[in-house]
Each structure stands twice: as C-alpha cells, then as structure tokens.
Design an enzyme around this catalytic site. Structure first.
Site, PDB file in Angstrom:
ATOM      1  N   ASP A  31      13.009  46.942  66.696  1.00 55.56           N
ATOM      2  CA  ASP A  31      13.586  46.517  67.977  1.00 55.56           C
ATOM      3  C   ASP A  31      14.284  47.631  68.747  1.00 55.56           C
ATOM      4  O   ASP A  31      15.165  47.344  69.562  1.00 55.56           O
ATOM      5  CB  ASP A  31      14.562  45.339  67.777  1.00 55.56           C
ATOM      6  CG  ASP A  31      13.879  44.122  67.182  1.00 55.56           C
ATOM      7  OD1 ASP A  31      12.641  44.099  67.118  1.00 55.56           O
ATOM      8  OD2 ASP A  31      14.596  43.185  66.756  1.00 55.56           O
TER       9      ASP A  31
ATOM     10  N   GLY B 277       8.126  51.680  67.211  1.00 55.27           N
ATOM     11  CA  GLY B 277       6.751  51.191  67.179  1.00 55.27           C
ATOM     12  C   GLY B 277       6.313  50.629  68.514  1.00 55.27           C
ATOM     13  O   GLY B 277       5.905  51.358  69.418  1.00 55.27           O
ATOM     14  N   ARG B 278       6.475  49.301  68.679  1.00 60.42           N
ATOM     15  CA  ARG B 278       5.896  48.623  69.843  1.00 60.42           C
ATOM     16  C   ARG B 278       6.337  49.214  71.174  1.00 60.42           C
ATOM     17  O   ARG B 278       5.550  49.281  72.114  1.00 60.42           O
ATOM     18  CB  ARG B 278       6.225  47.126  69.765  1.00 60.42           C
ATOM     19  CG  ARG B 278       5.456  46.414  68.659  1.00 60.42           C
ATOM     20  CD  ARG B 278       6.062  45.075  68.344  1.00 60.42           C
ATOM     21  NE  ARG B 278       7.427  45.210  67.833  1.00 60.42           N
ATOM     22  CZ  ARG B 278       8.242  44.199  67.588  1.00 60.42           C
ATOM     23  NH1 ARG B 278       7.841  42.976  67.848  1.00 60.42           N
ATOM     24  NH2 ARG B 278       9.454  44.406  67.099  1.00 60.42           N
TER      25      ARG B 278
ATOM     26  N   CYS C 164       3.246  45.247  55.282  1.00 64.98           N
ATOM     27  CA  CYS C 164       2.246  44.477  56.031  1.00 64.98           C
ATOM     28  C   CYS C 164       2.303  43.003  55.625  1.00 64.98           C
ATOM     29  O   CYS C 164       2.234  42.670  54.439  1.00 64.98           O
ATOM     30  CB  CYS C 164       0.840  45.036  55.801  1.00 64.98           C
ATOM     31  SG  CYS C 164      -0.359  44.118  56.803  1.00 64.98           S
TER      32      CYS C 164
ATOM     33  N   ASN D 196      14.356  51.259  61.594  1.00 67.36           N
ATOM     34  CA  ASN D 196      13.231  50.791  62.418  1.00 67.36           C
ATOM     35  C   ASN D 196      13.463  49.321  62.794  1.00 67.36           C
ATOM     36  O   ASN D 196      14.089  48.582  62.046  1.00 67.36           O
ATOM     37  CB  ASN D 196      11.924  50.954  61.597  1.00 67.36           C
ATOM     38  CG  ASN D 196      10.716  50.300  62.254  1.00 67.36           C
ATOM     39  OD1 ASN D 196      10.017  49.500  61.632  1.00 67.36           O
ATOM     40  ND2 ASN D 196      10.453  50.621  63.491  1.00 67.36           N
TER      41      ASN D 196
ATOM     42  N   PRO E  88       3.839  53.622  62.195  1.00 68.95           N
ATOM     43  CA  PRO E  88       2.405  53.370  62.025  1.00 68.95           C
ATOM     44  C   PRO E  88       2.059  52.011  62.625  1.00 68.95           C
ATOM     45  O   PRO E  88       2.774  51.036  62.400  1.00 68.95           O
ATOM     46  CB  PRO E  88       2.219  53.356  60.500  1.00 68.95           C
ATOM     47  CG  PRO E  88       3.564  53.018  59.947  1.00 68.95           C
ATOM     48  CD  PRO E  88       4.579  53.528  60.926  1.00 68.95           C
TER      49      PRO E  88
HETATM   50  C1  LIG Z   1       0.037  46.166  66.125  1.00 68.04           C
HETATM   51  C2  LIG Z   1       0.929  46.576  64.987  1.00 68.04           C
HETATM   52  C3  LIG Z   1       0.376  47.193  63.884  1.00 68.04           C
HETATM   53  C4  LIG Z   1       1.203  47.604  62.817  1.00 68.04           C
HETATM   54  N1  LIG Z   1       0.649  48.272  61.770  1.00 68.04           N
HETATM   55  C5  LIG Z   1       1.457  48.762  60.790  1.00 68.04           C
HETATM   56  C6  LIG Z   1       0.922  49.576  59.755  1.00 68.04           C
HETATM   57  O1  LIG Z   1      -0.273  49.903  59.707  1.00 68.04           O
HETATM   58  N2  LIG Z   1       1.792  50.016  58.791  1.00 68.04           N
HETATM   59  C7  LIG Z   1       3.138  49.697  58.811  1.00 68.04           C
HETATM   60  O2  LIG Z   1       3.877  50.118  57.922  1.00 68.04           O
HETATM   61  N3  LIG Z   1       3.649  48.943  59.788  1.00 68.04           N
HETATM   62  C8  LIG Z   1       2.857  48.488  60.778  1.00 68.04           C
HETATM   63  N4  LIG Z   1       3.402  47.783  61.816  1.00 68.04           N
HETATM   64  C9  LIG Z   1       4.871  47.598  61.873  1.00 68.04           C
HETATM   65  C10 LIG Z   1       5.528  48.732  62.684  1.00 68.04           C
HETATM   66  O3  LIG Z   1       5.301  49.984  62.063  1.00 68.04           O
HETATM   67  C11 LIG Z   1       7.049  48.503  62.824  1.00 68.04           C
HETATM   68  O4  LIG Z   1       7.628  48.480  61.552  1.00 68.04           O
HETATM   69  C12 LIG Z   1       7.381  47.199  63.540  1.00 68.04           C
HETATM   70  O5  LIG Z   1       6.575  47.029  64.676  1.00 68.04           O
HETATM   71  C13 LIG Z   1       8.867  47.166  63.938  1.00 68.04           C
HETATM   72  O6  LIG Z   1       9.203  48.244  64.762  1.00 68.04           O
HETATM   73  P1  LIG Z   1       9.284  48.094  66.378  1.00 68.04           P
HETATM   74  O7  LIG Z   1      10.263  46.984  66.669  1.00 68.04           O
HETATM   75  O8  LIG Z   1       9.765  49.429  66.847  1.00 68.04           O
HETATM   76  O9  LIG Z   1       7.919  47.753  66.858  1.00 68.04           O
HETATM   77  C14 LIG Z   1       2.602  47.348  62.864  1.00 68.04           C
HETATM   78  C15 LIG Z   1       3.139  46.713  63.982  1.00 68.04           C
HETATM   79  C16 LIG Z   1       2.327  46.331  65.039  1.00 68.04           C
HETATM   80  C17 LIG Z   1       2.961  45.661  66.236  1.00 68.04           C
END
Ligand SMILES: Cc1cc2nc3c(=O)[nH]c(=O)nc-3n(C[C@H](O)[C@H](O)[C@H](O)COP(=O)(O)O)c2cc1C
Length: 385
Positions: A262, A284-285, A161, A260, A76
């Site tokens: 990186d 995510g990103r 969050c 989850n 998300p």
């Molecule tokens: C722009 C942005 C918005 C995010 N919004 C949420 C959210 O609404 N709910 C949530 O649980 N995590 C949120 N996250 C965290 C991501 O779900 C994820 O846990 C985090 O980015 C690490 O994963 P990644 O390294 O694959 O990006 C957000 C991250 C980003 C960058």
C-alpha cells in the site's frame, strides 16, 4: 574442503558485520523518528527534525556484496514486471533493485520456454533478483543454482502467492508447513553463494499469523534479507496492509527487513518507515500506474518535495513503453499495450477515452497512431512544454 569451510565462515562473518551495521543505522533512524513524532514541542525544532528524518532516508541497503542504491525496490508482479517493464522503470530512475516475476522451479528444471522468458534480463537491469517458487527442497536448490549460473545478483523465494494452483506447491502454502519451509531454506542456502532472500505474506489467515516465526527461522538458516507484505493469504489484496506486522518482524531479526504494501506516494513510504523502521521500501501496484514513483521517492528524500508528471511526460511515457514493446518484438505486445492502457491513462484528462481507443485497436501500429492522435489534439494536450 577446509578452504570451502573457511570461505563460508568468512562469508558468514561478513553477513553478520553488515547486519550489525544495518541494525545501527535503523536504530538511529528510529530515534530520529521518535524525536520528530513526540518529543519536540518547539515548532522550529520540529522542522529541523523533519528534515533530518527525511534526508537520505532509504539511501542505500547492502545485502552482503550487493549494493541497492537507493533502497527502493520494484516488487515482483507476475504478468507485469517482465524485462521490458523492468528496464523501463530502471531508466526513469530512483529504483535500486528490480525483481523478476516468480518462476516455477519445476518449469525451470523442465527447461520450460515460459520460465526461460521470465528469466531473460539485460545487464542494465542489474542488480537484479530472480524469484523462485516451489515446494521441493532439492529441486528448488537446483533451480537456485541455475539462477546463480545465469548471473543473477540475488535469489529470492516466494512465500506469498495466494493463487489456488500455487499454494498446493509453494507460495503462501509454505507458511502452513514451517518444518518443510525450514528444510527448503537450508537446502537453498547450501546450494548457492549469491545472497538469498525471501518475500512473505503475514500468514495464511488472521488466526495463523506466522511472519515473526518465519523471519526468525529464515535468519537462522542464513537468509540475508526478507520482504514482508503484511496481508494474509485469505485476504488476497483486500483490506489494508497491516504495517505493524512489519514492525514486529523488524524487532525479531537483525537481517534487513523490506517493507511492502500500500505504498502509493513518497509520504506513504515515510510513514511506513516511521511505523516499522524498515530498511528498504518495496512498491508494486503503484508503479504500474505511476512509474515515476521511484524517482519521486528519491526527490522527496533528497529535497522534501517531488513533482507530478505533466501530460507531456505521460505522453512520452506511454509512447516509449509501447515502442519498447514493439521494438523488441515482445510476444503478446498488443495484449500488454491494452493491459497497461488502463494503468497509464490514470490521471490524464480524457484518459478513459484514450484507454477505450487503445482497447479497440487491432494492431500495435494502430495503438501507437491512436496515442499520437490523442496527444496531438489541438489546444488540449500541448506537447510543446
Ligand atoms: C498483478 C500482480 C502480480 C504479482 N505477482 C507477484 C509475484 O510474482 N511474486 C510476489 O512475490 N508477489 C507478487 N505480487 C505481490 C506484490 O509483489 C506485492 O507484494 C503486493 O502487490 C503488495 O504491494 P503493493 O501494495 O505495493 O502493490 C503480485 C501482485 C500483483 C498485483
């Protein structure tokens, strides 16, 4: 009453059965992983083991009656994973579960327009999980019931969050009040029949790591899977995700653990599994820069290789996402186009110039025209292959 109790009992025993099965699969995978990592000295045996390890990794995950196939999940992301982006990702293939951006339980109960928009989805997005945040057990439970009534497959609670205004009323703030968190988990669990999951950070700070404890409490309360982003609230998005915390959580519970943090390439997902034994991977990103990541994961775990998108693929990607935004009259479409420009133009020759050109556009049509013009420049970006 009797019938309801026996229904709950049979649901619980089904969950226990699923968890045992998942646990067995994870253990076999870990044994394979250890063989590859350590025991073989014969290079041929190593090659065979590597294939065994890769083959069908993250093939599927069941959360009770919800089949996530493949077990690759779009994280998300507030402001990013709206209905258009989710469908866009789903159509590219390889993503087994998508989640809404987080939605405030208070906003939902007030029938807030924005909350309604966050919860809008189309059938093609299923299975889909809706993520809630809040801190009042009864109000969260009521919001969870609304999510169930809206037909979502899973309800998820945000425990991650880090934003200041959110931690006062939920998000990672709940990681500092475990008695309240336990009450919330029990109240939501009792309120809905659909699978209930949580997504958490590792803790508030390096001296307050609580992921293992939260996971144990959650399992006891009937939470059916959990996703761990192993950074603390204080870390924000800095430093690295400490995958060893996912492994520690995995060792504490029988419910599925989703890893989850990186994961940018399929090789990262393999390494994440090797280090943690997690049951599914959440990205995510990386998905906003490389929306093909899920398909690449599927290809990698089926064939051992994956392809990088060509410029023509990138053109189609930008074009089709932008056309979806415009065609569906998405509120703030031009802003979204500009937001995505810096991500989607990564890896394109001359991408910075394209990004600037999109940023300088005054209308959605102008954005589309500029994208077309950029990609049809003679001799440079041939779209014929
Ligand atoms: C722009 C942005 C918005 C995010 N919004 C949420 C959210 O609404 N709910 C949530 O649980 N995590 C949120 N996250 C965290 C991501 O779900 C994820 O846990 C985090 O980015 C690490 O994963 P990644 O390294 O694959 O990006 C957000 C991250 C980003 C960058």
């Amino acid at each position: 009453m009797k019938r309801r109790n026996s229904g709950v009992r049979s649901q619980e025993s089904e969950v226990r059965r699923q968890n045992k099965k998942q646990d067995r699969v994870s253990k076999v995978r870990l044994v394979q992983s250890n063989l590859v990592m350590g025991l073989h000295t014969d290079p041929r045996a190593q090659v065979v083991s590597f294939w065994l390890l890769l083959f069908m990794l993250f093939e599927e995950l069941r959360i009770r009656d919800v089949m996530i196939r493949p077990a690759h999940i779009l994280a998300p992301m507030a402001g990013v994973t709206d209905t258009v982006f989710r469908r866009f990702i789903k159509r590219l293939g390889g993503c087994g579960l998508i989640m809404t951006e987080f939605v405030s339980s208070e906003g939902m109960l007030r029938q807030n327009l924005r909350s309604k928009r966050y919860l809008y989805y189309k059938p093609e997005e299923r299975p889909i999980s809706a993520q809630l945040f809040g801190a009042d057990p009864d109000r969260l439970a009521e919001a969870a019931r609304m999510i169930e009534d809206l037909g979502f497959d899973v309800v998820d609670l945000n425990l991650g969050c880090p934003a200041k205004k959110v931690v006062k009323c939920g998000g990672s703030g709940l990681l500092r009040d475990l008695p309240l968190l336990e009450r919330i988990l029990r109240t939501i669990r009792a309120a809905v029949r659909i699978p209930f999951t949580i997504k958490l950070r590792s803790g508030w700070s390096d001296t307050e790591i609580v992921a293992q404890e939260v996971a144990r409490v959650a399992e006891e309360c009937g939470v059916e899977a959990l996703a761990v982003h192993p950074r603390t609230r204080q870390q924000g998005f800095s430093g690295r995700a400490r995958w060893e915390i996912i492994q520690e959580v995995k060792s504490q519970v029988r419910i599925p653990v989703i890893g989850n943090g990186d994961v940018v390439t399929p090789q990262d997902a393999l390494a994440l599994h090797q280090q943690t034994g997690c049951d599914a991977v959440m990205v995510g990103r990386a998905a906003s820069i490389n929306p093909w990541i899920f398909r690449q994961l599927s290809d990698y775990f089926r064939t051992g290789t994956f392809t990088e998108p060509s410029d023509a693929d990138r053109y189609q990607l930008i074009r089709s996402y932008y056309q979806m935004l415009v065609g569906e009259e998405t509120p703030g479409a031009i802003g979204k186009m500009k937001q995505f420009a810096s991500w989607f133009t990564h890896g394109i020759r001359g991408g910075a110039e394209l990004c600037r050109s999109i940023q300088g556009s005054a209308s959605t049509q102008e954005v589309l025209d500029r994208v077309d013009k950029f990609f049809s420049a003679p001799g440079v970006y041939s779209l014929s292959h």
